[in-house]
Write an enzyme that holds these catalytic residues in place. Structure first.
Site, PDB file in Angstrom:
ATOM      1  N   ASP A   1       0.833  -1.196   0.000  1.00 28.45           N
ATOM      2  CA  ASP A   1       0.000   0.000   0.000  1.00 28.45           C
ATOM      3  C   ASP A   1       0.874   1.255   0.000  1.00 28.45           C
ATOM      4  OD1 ASP A   1      -2.730   1.246   0.492  1.00 28.45           O
ATOM      5  OD2 ASP A   1      -1.638   1.999   2.236  1.00 28.45           O
TER       6      ASP A   1
ATOM      7  N   GLU B   1       1.626  -0.374  -4.976  1.00 30.33           N
ATOM      8  CA  GLU B   1       0.689   0.690  -5.288  1.00 30.33           C
ATOM      9  C   GLU B   1       1.585   1.912  -5.495  1.00 30.33           C
ATOM     10  OE1 GLU B   1      -3.468   2.565  -3.637  1.00 30.33           O
ATOM     11  OE2 GLU B   1      -1.863   2.224  -2.181  1.00 30.33           O
TER      12      GLU B   1
END
Length: 704
Positions: free
Chosen positions: A356, A393
């Site tokens: 993330d 990401e």
């Protein structure tokens, strides 16, 4: 507990490590002046049963405090307290009154950091930040875990090639939490095990679980204005501990039960040929900013674990948007992250990770993005992690690096999402961009030896609309999030097709279903690695909520009744996945070589397109004769065309290789199962030169 014997212990392995006759404890703290280990007889104890203080002479090596407790065994519960300077402008926030969770703890007991502190605050007890919790009964305790106490039954990594992977993103609890799931243990690791046959039938190869590292769902204090209920941190992108599987996701909530249940899930998924990918959040922790709570990293060594402004260290940098940023470039933190990843691979047998806000992991200790980031390179080159899938990401709140993660990294490709959404919606002049995305996004990844596998393609993900809602709403409807609909993205490239939300109008419903099939088709024929959002295969809806991070209810949970209601779409997705995986021309390991004519583009008249004039039509021929099957034979040729206009068109088809004919493999304008016949049952075209492609539809032809 008083019968224990205390020895110096070893600094070599951080955390709590059980031995034959006791447990070794080791924890890092560079500037601590005093460290105490608190032991508990039961998970619900209000106070410790025994406190053991580390001798800074005998029980300290460098910056590691260590102790061996003879007579203690796995299953024991513990916390720490650490004393040292409290000087926020210098980055120090030691507080001996705070009970601390071991950063290397392998499991936590059921409980809530935020409920514990908020309860004390509500009781009017003063000095929460500097005071001591008077009642630890609901405060999570660390659990000593013996990782050797599990029968893996010979389990080994599957190592499915990345080009043959189809990711399926889901929330572990939400996958089975609804009563409609029909499982005996809804919302748990065990519940997912019961759905493995479904996943196997669908045909995906890897399940990407949203965060399962221990987090606190009670962190959110917003109120649902519609129901008056307290909202939650449902998604879990706010980690408490990076070695512990979330206890409340386990059916067995006894101390250590979550570890065995998660291992069982991984083992059983591997038996079914399914890989396990974890969404990991190393960019920040749940301790928040300078107004947050101290319960772990901040209390051990705030100045090391967190990225602090150089001249204002009482504050926190916030590239995560969640209050703080991990100091990933610091050697101690780099080691911590690598230790965590290695643990999940070696002891939990997971197959890969999605990182993330991974750009935060590329920043140096002055907050600048590094040209050659040490941590991301270390992850890529780590010997233990060598066969894992690693996915970035590729952005954080202040940096965007799509195409910028080198080596064997793959990346979430939001450019694919945006361009394909716009093309399928019918936007004018997007055909060129869509062609680039379908052919592997060479503009982003064709450098430094990278391949199309660097691109993880997706139309939808947890963050945003579901696929059904993408074609059912013109705008977000996040009113129940308690933020006056200000949260969530406004630019969604969506279209409701004539009515906002649920409708029984058959014309609108048929059009929406056709558009959903178009999106699925584009996703599964594109070069790169496809990722689906769980439930999209049978039109899961969040009622227009495109930021359901706080909705631990039917808004976010998968409604399994929709599987039966939308069996036609489920069958379509299942067959499309099978089509993709059966033909290597759809999952090449190299970009197309135009000199070898491995891909050919056409306009509606069957000629080489003038890209400046391509508006709402796109057609390509994948030359399968240049791609080999596993047995060495040539793959089939495929012709794929999309008409996103509001008018039907008659297209001119390219000629087939001598002796072969075009067969219709998929036509999204056809209703029911005839839209995509079983492999080998494709219908030969009566007219081999032309094809009528209805408005808003795609076709796939196979040469045989």
């Amino acid at each position: 507990m008083n019968a224990f014997q205390i020895f110096a212990g070893s600094p070599n392995i951080l955390g709590a490590t059980p031995k034959d006759d006791g447990v070794n404890f080791a924890v890092y703290s560079k500037n601590a002046e005093r460290v105490v280990l608190d032991l508990f007889e039961n998970a619900e104890d209000k106070q410790p049963s025994l406190s053991l203080e580390f001798d800074p002479i005998k029980n300290k090596s460098g910056s590691i405090w260590h102790m061996f407790v003879k007579g203690l065994s796995s299953g024991a519960c513990y916390l720490y307290r650490v004393d040292g300077p409290y000087n926020p402008p210098q980055g120090h926030r030691f507080n001996f009154n705070k009970y601390l969770i071991d950063p290397y703890a392998k499991c936590l007991t059921k409980g809530s950091v935020f409920q514990s502190y908020n309860k004390q605050r509500q009781l009017g007890l003063a000095g929460i930040e500097n005071g001591k919790l008077s009642d630890l009964s609901n405060f999570p305790k660390c659990v000593v875990i013996d990782d050797s106490d599990f029968d893996w039954q010979g389990d080994r990594p599957l190592n499915i090639p990345i080009n043959k992977t189809v990711f399926y993103e889901t929330h572990l609890k939400g996958f089975t939490a609804s009563p409609t799931s029909g499982v005996s243990a809804p919302g748990t690791y065990k519940g997912v095990i019961e759905k493995i046959p479904y996943l196997k039938e669908l045909g995906i190869t890897a399940v990407e679980f949203m965060p399962i590292f221990e987090f606190d769902e009670h962190e959110n204090s917003n109120i649902n204005p519609k129901t008056g209920e307290l909202l939650t941190n449902y998604w879990g992108y706010s980690t408490i501990n990076f070695f512990s599987p979330k206890t409340t996701f386990a059916y067995d909530k006894t101390p250590g039960g979550a570890v065995k249940e998660f291992k069982t899930l991984v083992r059983e998924m591997h038996k079914a040929g399914l890989e396990v990918i974890l969404d990991v959040v190393f960019n920040h922790t749940a301790e928040g900013n300078e107004h947050g709570y101290t319960f772990s990293f901040r209390g051990f060594e705030n100045s090391v674990y967190y990225l602090l402004p150089e001249h204002e260290k009482q504050y926190y940098t916030n590239f995560s948007g969640c209050g703080n940023s991990i100091n990933a470039a610091h050697p101690v933190v780099t080691r911590f992250i690598l230790d965590s990843l290695r643990y999940w691979v070696t002891e939990m047998h997971v197959d890969g990770f999605r990182f993330d806000l991974a750009v935060e992991l590329t920043r140096d200790q002055q907050t600048f993005i590094q040209n050659f980031p040490h941590l991301t390179n270390a992850i890529s080159e780590d010997a233990i992690l060598a066969n894992t899938k690693i996915i970035a990401e590729p952005w954080d709140c202040a940096g965007y690096l799509v195409g910028g993660f080198p080596g064997r990294w793959s990346e979430w490709n939001d450019r694919f999402r945006n361009d394909i959404r716009r093309f399928v919606r019918g936007d004018e002049g997007v055909a060129t961009a869509a062609a680039t995305r379908l052919s592997g996004s060479s503009d982003l990844y064709n450098h430094h030896g990278r391949t199309p596998n660097a691109s993880v393609n997706f139309i939808t993900a947890h963050d945003g609309f579901t696929l059904n809602d993408l074609v059912s709403y013109n705008g977000k409807h996040n009113e129940e999030n308690g933020e006056n609909n200000r949260d969530g993205a406004d630019d969604n490239n969506c279209y409701n097709h004539g009515y906002e939300g649920i409708t029984v109008n058959p014309k609108i419903e048929n059009l929406r279903l056709q558009k959903i099939k178009n999106y699925i088709l584009c996703l599964l024929v594109a070069q790169g690695v496809p990722m689906m959002l769980a439930g999209d295969e049978f039109r899961r809806t969040q009622m227009g909520n495109n930021n359901a991070y706080c909705q631990d209810n039917e808004i976010s949970w998968i409604n399994w009744n929709l599987e039966k209601k939308n069996q036609d779409l489920f069958n379509f997705v299942k067959k499309m996945i099978k089509l993709r995986l059966s033909h290597p021309v759809f999952h090449r390991n190299m970009f197309f070589n135009h000199e070898r004519a491995e891909i050919e583009w056409y306009n509606a008249e069957g000629r080489v397109p003038d890209w400046s004039k391509m508006k709402r039509f796109l057609a390509m021929k994948l030359v399968g004769s240049k791609t080999r099957n596993e047995d060495g034979s040539s793959d089939n040729d495929f012709y794929i065309a999309g008409n996103t206009d509001i008018y039907d068109i008659t297209i001119t088809l390219p000629s087939c290789t001598r002796g072969k004919k075009w067969y219709r493999a998929v036509d999204t304008s056809v209703m029911g199962d005839e839209c995509i016949p079983e492999p080998g049952m494709e219908e030969i075209l009566k007219e081999q030169q032309r094809y009528v492609l209805p408005a808003g539809s795609f076709v796939i032809l196979i040469a045989k």
